[in-house]
Scaffold this motif. Structure first.
Motif, short mmCIF file in Angstrom:
data_model
loop_
_atom_site.label_atom_id
_atom_site.label_comp_id
_atom_site.label_asym_id
_atom_site.label_seq_id
_atom_site.Cartn_x
_atom_site.Cartn_y
_atom_site.Cartn_z
N GLY A 12 -4.38 -35.47 8.02
CA GLY A 12 -4.32 -35.21 9.45
C GLY A 12 -3.27 -34.20 9.85
O GLY A 12 -3.46 -33.41 10.77
N HIS A 13 -2.14 -34.18 9.14
CA HIS A 13 -1.10 -33.21 9.43
C HIS A 13 -1.52 -31.82 8.95
O HIS A 13 -2.32 -31.69 8.02
CB HIS A 13 0.22 -33.62 8.76
N SER A 14 -0.94 -30.81 9.59
CA SER A 14 -1.29 -29.43 9.23
C SER A 14 -0.13 -28.68 8.60
O SER A 14 -0.18 -27.46 8.47
CB SER A 14 -1.76 -28.68 10.49
N SER A 15 0.92 -29.41 8.21
CA SER A 15 2.05 -28.77 7.53
C SER A 15 2.75 -29.81 6.67
O SER A 15 2.25 -30.93 6.51
CB SER A 15 3.02 -28.16 8.56
N VAL A 16 3.89 -29.44 6.14
CA VAL A 16 4.63 -30.30 5.20
C VAL A 16 4.94 -31.66 5.82
O VAL A 16 5.37 -31.75 6.98
CB VAL A 16 5.95 -29.61 4.78
N ASP A 37 4.66 -29.61 11.31
CA ASP A 37 3.75 -29.12 12.35
C ASP A 37 4.17 -29.58 13.75
O ASP A 37 3.50 -29.27 14.74
CB ASP A 37 2.31 -29.55 12.05
N GLY A 38 5.29 -30.35 13.84
CA GLY A 38 5.83 -30.75 15.13
C GLY A 38 5.23 -32.03 15.69
O GLY A 38 5.55 -32.40 16.81
N THR A 39 4.40 -32.72 14.92
CA THR A 39 3.77 -33.94 15.42
C THR A 39 4.28 -35.17 14.67
O THR A 39 4.74 -35.08 13.53
CB THR A 39 2.24 -33.89 15.28
N ARG A 79 7.12 -29.36 19.74
CA ARG A 79 6.60 -28.57 18.61
C ARG A 79 7.67 -28.12 17.62
O ARG A 79 7.41 -27.28 16.77
CB ARG A 79 5.82 -27.35 19.10
N HIS A 80 8.89 -28.67 17.71
CA HIS A 80 9.87 -28.42 16.66
C HIS A 80 9.52 -29.27 15.44
O HIS A 80 8.93 -30.34 15.57
CB HIS A 80 11.28 -28.76 17.13
N ALA A 81 9.91 -28.80 14.26
CA ALA A 81 9.66 -29.56 13.04
C ALA A 81 10.36 -30.91 13.12
O ALA A 81 11.50 -31.01 13.57
CB ALA A 81 10.16 -28.78 11.82
N VAL A 82 9.66 -31.96 12.70
CA VAL A 82 10.21 -33.32 12.72
C VAL A 82 10.95 -33.55 11.40
O VAL A 82 10.38 -33.37 10.32
CB VAL A 82 9.10 -34.36 12.91
N GLU A 83 12.22 -33.94 11.50
CA GLU A 83 13.05 -34.14 10.31
C GLU A 83 13.21 -35.61 9.94
O GLU A 83 13.51 -35.92 8.79
CB GLU A 83 14.44 -33.53 10.53
N ALA A 84 13.07 -36.53 10.90
CA ALA A 84 13.36 -37.94 10.62
C ALA A 84 12.57 -38.85 11.55
O ALA A 84 12.33 -38.51 12.71
CB ALA A 84 14.85 -38.22 10.77
N VAL A 85 12.16 -40.01 11.04
CA VAL A 85 11.51 -41.04 11.84
C VAL A 85 12.12 -42.38 11.47
O VAL A 85 12.67 -42.56 10.38
CB VAL A 85 9.98 -41.07 11.64
N GLY A 87 3.54 -51.55 -2.75
CA GLY A 87 2.97 -50.21 -2.61
C GLY A 87 4.04 -49.21 -2.26
O GLY A 87 5.15 -49.57 -1.84
N ILE A 88 3.72 -47.93 -2.40
CA ILE A 88 4.66 -46.87 -2.05
C ILE A 88 3.89 -45.68 -1.48
O ILE A 88 2.81 -45.32 -1.99
CB ILE A 88 5.51 -46.42 -3.26
N LEU A 89 4.42 -45.10 -0.41
CA LEU A 89 3.84 -43.91 0.21
C LEU A 89 4.59 -42.68 -0.27
O LEU A 89 5.82 -42.70 -0.46
CB LEU A 89 3.96 -43.99 1.74
N THR A 90 3.85 -41.58 -0.42
CA THR A 90 4.46 -40.29 -0.77
C THR A 90 3.96 -39.23 0.20
O THR A 90 2.82 -39.29 0.67
CB THR A 90 4.09 -39.87 -2.21
N GLY A 91 4.80 -38.28 0.51
CA GLY A 91 4.41 -37.16 1.37
C GLY A 91 5.14 -35.91 0.95
O GLY A 91 6.28 -35.97 0.46
N GLY A 92 4.49 -34.75 1.13
CA GLY A 92 5.12 -33.51 0.69
C GLY A 92 4.46 -32.28 1.23
O GLY A 92 3.84 -32.28 2.30
N TRP A 93 4.53 -31.23 0.46
CA TRP A 93 4.15 -29.90 0.94
C TRP A 93 2.64 -29.73 1.10
O TRP A 93 2.19 -28.83 1.83
CB TRP A 93 4.67 -28.84 -0.03
N ASP A 94 1.83 -30.56 0.46
CA ASP A 94 0.38 -30.36 0.49
C ASP A 94 -0.28 -31.04 1.70
O ASP A 94 -1.51 -31.14 1.76
CB ASP A 94 -0.27 -30.85 -0.80
N GLU A 95 0.52 -31.54 2.67
CA GLU A 95 0.04 -32.09 3.95
C GLU A 95 -0.67 -33.43 3.80
O GLU A 95 -1.25 -33.93 4.76
CB GLU A 95 -0.90 -31.09 4.66
#
Length: 915
Positions: A691-695, A714-716, A735-741, A665-673
């Motif tokens: 669940g997210h409210s931003s990119v 969204d900082g979460t 609440r800063h934008a998250v860039e990496a996990v 399987g593969i996950l995708t994420g982008g601008w549409d939340e």
């Protein structure tokens, strides 16, 4: 009303009263809170109050709780509350079991803020031994890997304070190295030594103690791989007569160009290290440069042939300088030695020995009788070449890297430029600081000295560029410029002009005293990384992150020449871990694949997009997923390069991709939340996670694939159950934008970071934050937790990598590895688990990792590697630390019987008994 609701058990009202008391600290709010918690209230309200007191972390609130005589009802909660509020006598009356079992159970389940308070109280009340006994496992088989650095410190200090020598000795053989050092120092100072044959090994280890442990890197230069043929320009130097220019790339390639026709004369394979830049000799027919095969070479500037060479120990960070009469060359060795050679025959004239290492720049005085050296710890040292000893040393107030030194014509002053402090003018006779080129409340961003060393230009954080005349330290001009327009600067004193290069790709030319630019033009499509002025002051040389190098007429701002170097800007990196494939996506719509062991790159894979935005490689290295700026997500076979499928139903704007651990399987994420899970290889949509409210900016899977972590603008940070789609926990930083996990290999921890440059560690099971790691110098763009689980690497916007020890919850060091933004890091194969990093300037680097394992995790297999480092590491400080490790490991393995790695020959041993 609030107090009444609090007495009835309303948690919001109770918290309101507590916050009001902490805010005002007046007698009225204190009386209200006291009457509330000491009145006729239920046991649940008291329990909630005591719990919030520990979480709130306010000393006044804890003092009020002690005066009120309240305590929670449960036995574990009660002992924890008494200990955390400093009521040690009451605690001891309850804790009767050996090893403090109640405190241990309560502490292990407490939030991190409460744990910090408990450790703070143990120090304040001098009862570290109580907490130490609670933290220690009940027997030697218990795990100590979950202990933080501060917890280890409590244990070591507690055992030292109680003089528990035998327990301290047994523990140090399992501890992280910094804490083992502390234990050995204490035991050795007490005259304690183990009995029996181990005593001699103990004395050898105690005598080899380093001053401190800095997690040394293994010896050897990081390997450099270009993102395309050539490599981005790192340096640009004009010939004295203005007829030629030499450019140096990040891949070590040197090119000499004719300015008249813009054609390349020759290409030279130089060193990809961060050592000295190439320079022209006065005859314009030869250049001096550091080359790959451990030498500084004099090279014919027409044919590229090496005329002569001066050997050095290693080319890594090798610095050199020519004397003013161009008869001598000074160069550095990795052990801190400075050698002066004759440029005519290469013979060694003078050797300057110094214990300090990390020389970053050299400069001869005009009379060639003295030599100035700058170091990476902020030291400037001036040597007498006749007496072969230092005349004086200048120490900066804070650690900083000295990157350039210039002498005045009269030999009375020395200009010093560093990476953190404003430029300073030192007295060449005494080393005292005579002038600091600074602006109040503003840090310098970049600085440059004119070719004749007569003027200095500095760009400051307040968007101001100033130019000084060095002869009298007179400020000739102070010009306000547009924000971000002066990342590199140069002065042209003959025409009273300042030239700036910006992060917007624009070149601006200012006249002294004028606020608006005389000329302004677009030189590059991206950040200008190099800016130089020809000796005659007529030509500007620029190089940008867009991969181009250009020459401009300073007076007309017209383009004279574009030096064609075929490079590609890297936008993302993925792969390796368990597989052997490393992939880089580039700005021209291709993906380049490397296979390890390194055999060169394959043919580029056209992934049908204008620019690659995100890629992912399956763990087995067989599948590649790509997403571009103008198209859908596609799945590719890495062996054949064929297109397998195209994921449908995704709006353009995919920013992150992640394969499931099993590759199905593969996950995708982008601008549409939205986060979407697709099956592989058919590309059918399985589930959508909302669940997210931003990119959606980043995604990472747990090792077993049952959970994944997502970060958003969204900082979460959200922890998801993969199969059900439910949110297990929502974590927030500030609440800063998250860039990496990233997720640890054991699936216990999740790490997240972003624009505030803080790495936050969470428990994957419940999302509870357990630590915040600081020390990264810029916005964090990527995270990686190595296979051992103790080392965390954060990549930065400024091109740096930051190393952290998870076990010690501590920052180790920052290392600059790229000129541009680090756009990806990944665990590599081979060696001791190296990593790969990619920069937007077009390079991929394979970098060895520092030693961070606890002693308990090491096996006899590591001994040959440690022995090689102890005997052959070029750094004296690192060699000292490896030598200590080599001395203590035989004690660690003295009673071990373990299986070893497969032997070199079939008839050799496969079981080792040490001791």
């Amino acid at each position: 009303m609030t107090a009444a609701r609090a007495r009835k058990g309303d948690p919001v009202s109770l918290l309101t009263l507590m916050k009001e008391y902490c805010r005002s600290l007046d007698s009225i709010s204190e009386e209200i809170l006291l009457s509330t918690i000491t009145g006729p209230i239920s046991r649940s309200v008291t329990d909630r109050f005591c719990h919030e007191v520990l979480l709130y972390g306010d000393d006044h609130l804890r003092s009020l709780a002690v005066r009120a005589g309240v305590a929670p009802s449960g036995s574990e909660s009660r002992v924890l509350f008494f200990f955390a509020t400093g009521q040690i006598t009451e605690y001891q009356a309850l804790e009767t079991g050996a090893g403090h079992p109640l405190l241990r159970a309560a502490y292990l389940h407490a939030p991190e803020r409460v744990k910090e308070q408990v450790r703070k109280v143990s120090r304040a009340c001098s009862c570290e031994i109580m907490l130490a006994e609670a933290l220690l496992p009940e027997d030697d088989s218990g795990s100590v890997y979950s202990l933080s650095g501060d917890e280890w410190n409590i244990i070591i200090q507690g055992l030292i304070g109680a003089s528990r020598h035998d327990e301290l000795y047994r523990l140090l053989l399992r501890a992280p190295i910094p804490h083992a050092l502390e234990a050995i120092r204490f035991l050795h100072s007490e005259g304690w030594a183990p009995r029996g044959s181990i005593r001699d090994l103990w004395e050898q280890a105690a005598c080899s103690l380093p001053v401190r442990w800095t997690y040394p890197d293994p010896a050897g230069c990081p390997e450099l791989v270009a993102g395309g043929p050539g490599g981005h320009t790192r340096s640009l130097v004009f010939s004295p007569d203005g007829s030629a220019v030499v450019t140096g790339g990040y891949d070590g390639t040197l090119r000499i160009w004719n300015i008249a026709d813009g054609k390349s004369r020759c290409v030279i394979r130089g060193s990809p290290s961060t050592g000295g830049m190439p320079v022209f000799l006065p005859d314009c027919a030869h250049i001096v440069a550091v080359i790959k095969d451990a030498a500084i070479a004099i090279i014919d500037a027409t044919s590229g042939k090496i005329v002569s060479r001066i050997p050095v120990l290693t080319v890594e960070d090798c610095q050199f300088a020519l004397s003013q009469d161009n008869r001598m060359l000074a160069c550095t060795d990795s052990d801190g030695t400075i050698r002066i050679h004759s440029l005519q025959d290469g013979s060694e004239i003078v050797t300057l020995n110094e214990a300090s290492i990390g020389i970053t720049t050299l400069a001869f005085s005009p009379d060639n009788h003295t030599l100035a050296a700058g170091y990476n710890d902020g030291i400037v040292r001036v040597w007498s070449l006749t007496e072969k000893k230092p005349i004086w040393s200048y120490h900066a107030n804070s650690p900083e890297v000295i990157w350039q030194i210039c002498w005045s014509e009269d030999r009375r002053r020395i200009l010093v430029m560093s990476d953190k402090s404003p430029p300073r003018l030192l007295d060449a006779g005494t080393g005292s600081c005579r002038y600091t080129f600074a602006r109040e409340r503003s840090k310098p961003l970049s600085s440059s000295v004119s070719a004749d060393c007569s003027h200095l230009v500095v760009a400051f954080e307040d968007d101001t560029v100033c130019v000084w005349r060095l002869s009298d330290c007179c400020c000739m001009a102070c010009i306000p410029v547009q924000r971000g327009s002066a990342v590199c600067v140069a002065a042209v004193p003959e025409s009273c002009r300042i030239v700036t290069g910006g992060d917007d790709g624009l070149v601006r030319i200012f006249r002294y005293g004028e606020k608006n630019p005389e000329r302004m033009f677009t030189a590059h499509a991206d950040w200008i990384s190099v800016l130089a002025i020809s000796p005659d002051g007529k030509t500007i040389g620029t190089a940008g992150w867009d991969g181009t190098t250009k020459l401009w007429d300073l007076h007309t701002a017209e383009l004279n020449r574009s030096l064609a170097i075929n490079v590609r800007s890297i936008s993302c990196l993925a792969g390796l871990q368990d597989g052997n494939v490393l992939a880089t996506g580039t700005s021209d719509g291709f993906v380049w694949l490397w296979r390890f062991p390194m055999t060169g790159h394959s043919h580029p894979l056209d992934v049908y997009t204008g620019s690659v935005r995100s890629i992912a490689v399956s763990r087995d290295g067989l599948l590649l997923a790509s997403a571009g700026t103008d198209g859908p997500v596609r799945l590719w076979d890495t062996g054949t390069g064929s297109l397998l499928s195209q994921l449908t139903g995704i709006p353009a704007g995919t920013y992150c991709l992640a394969f499931t651990p099993d590759g199905h399987g593969i996950l995708t994420g982008g601008w549409d939340e939205q986060i979407r899970l697709f099956s592989v290889p058919d590309g059918a949509l399985i589930r959508t996670y909302s669940g997210h409210s931003s990119v959606i900016s980043c995604i990472a899977f747990s090792p077993d694939g049952s959970r994944f972590v997502s970060g958003s603008n969204d900082g979460t940070i959200r922890i998801w159950d993969t199969s059900s789609g439910s949110v297990i926990a929502t974590c927030t930083g500030d609440r800063h934008a998250v860039e990496a996990v990233a997720i640890s290999p054991d699936g216990e921890l999740a790490a997240a970071a972003g624009r505030d440059a803080i790495v936050r560690l969470f428990r994957l099971s419940d999302g509870d934050m357990i630590a915040g790691l600081t020390g990264a110098p810029s916005t964090i763009t990527g995270l990686l937790i190595t296979s051992g689980g103790d080392l965390l690497i954060a990549s930065g916007e400024d091109g740096s990598l930051s190393y952290f020890s998870i076990l010690a919850r501590a920052h180790i060091r920052n290392v600059t590895v790229h000129m541009g933004r680090v756009c990806g890091i990944s665990g590599a194969t081979g060696g001791r688990g190296d990593i790969a990093s990619a920069g937007t300037e077009g390079t991929v680097r394979i970098i060895p990792l520092p030693a961070t394992d606890p002693l308990d995790r090491m096996t006899p297999d590591v001994m040959p590697f440690v022995a090689r480092q102890a005997s052959g590491h070029p750094s004296w400080q690192a060699r000292q630390q490896w030598d200590f490790l080599f001395s203590i490991l035989p004690i660690r393995f003295a009673e071990d019987i373990c299986l070893c790695c497969p032997p070199p020959a079939i008839d050799e041993f496969d079981i080792m008994v040490v001791g």
